[in-house]
Design a protein around this motif. Sequence first.
Motif, PDB file in Angstrom:
ATOM      1  N   PHE A 216      29.478 -10.857 129.462  1.00  0.00           N
ATOM      2  CA  PHE A 216      28.382 -10.148 130.121  1.00  0.00           C
ATOM      3  C   PHE A 216      28.853  -9.529 131.429  1.00  0.00           C
ATOM      4  N   VAL A 217      28.437  -8.280 131.670  1.00  0.00           N
ATOM      5  CA  VAL A 217      28.609  -7.620 132.968  1.00  0.00           C
ATOM      6  C   VAL A 217      27.255  -7.034 133.343  1.00  0.00           C
ATOM      7  N   PHE A 218      26.784  -7.346 134.554  1.00  0.00           N
ATOM      8  CA  PHE A 218      25.468  -6.901 134.996  1.00  0.00           C
ATOM      9  C   PHE A 218      25.595  -5.933 136.166  1.00  0.00           C
ATOM     10  N   GLN A 219      24.472  -5.278 136.493  1.00  0.00           N
ATOM     11  CA  GLN A 219      24.450  -4.380 137.642  1.00  0.00           C
ATOM     12  C   GLN A 219      24.814  -5.135 138.910  1.00  0.00           C
ATOM     13  N   PHE A 220      24.256  -6.326 139.062  1.00  0.00           N
ATOM     14  CA  PHE A 220      24.602  -7.192 140.181  1.00  0.00           C
ATOM     15  C   PHE A 220      25.528  -8.271 139.637  1.00  0.00           C
ATOM     16  N   HIS A 221      26.685  -8.398 140.239  1.00  0.00           N
ATOM     17  CA  HIS A 221      27.804  -9.130 139.653  1.00  0.00           C
ATOM     18  C   HIS A 221      27.560 -10.618 139.462  1.00  0.00           C
TER      19      HIS A 221
END
Length: 244
Positions: free
Chosen positions: A94-99
């Motif tokens: 998973f990679v999100f907008q906020f790390h």
Amino acid sequence: MAEPNDVLRLEGLRKSYNIGQPNEVEVLHGIDLCLDRADFAALVGPSGSGKSTLLNLIGLLDSPTDGELYLRGTPTRDMDDEGRTALRGRHIGFVFQFHHLIGAFTALENVLMPWMVAHGRPTPEILEAARGLLADVGLEKFTERRPDQLSGGQQQRVAIARALVTNPSLLLADEPTGNLDTRTAADVFELLRRFNAQFGCAVLVVTHDPRLSGSCDRTITLVDGEVVSDERNQARAAAVPPGA
């Protein structure tokens, strides 16, 4: 039935909330979708279209009401939480907008975290692999820095390395460049592109940015809980997103 080369296959996937109550609502209405290891796809759609719900199902963070989700050929709908957690840990990054990095940990320790959650104390081999991933994202000199000692783009690079440390089959990226300036966003996009080819890891990018989605190989459009189009883009994104 999932095909041998499929990383992900959704068959008639539905999701309802408040089942059996007067305010019962179905958010996803029979989604059919397939991704293989070569895919670099964007998932787009207006707010309220069901993108977050679908991403939660694909990430095995929730279960569908009906239909089936195959991950690497394994049916998941009837799995319990323990089974979904184990399968997610083996096959999904998973990679999100906020790390969501852990502030008290170094970059290296943050990268190691998914592996340690699944397996415990890191081995010399996984330590070497984690250091290699940080080198791959251009942070070989920053392994001992904590998140507050890194720029936003560097933190997102750490998050990408963390997502790849378990060698996942599927990388889910939710607005991965939404909190970055244009140049840094282009760099992060190119990293995702490179790792898709290098690791044979299917990538699904959820984005509102038409430049980003247009630079993916494939754009899947979700409207009102249904896939209304699934198209191969004419210009493959060997180049950075327009405007970068």
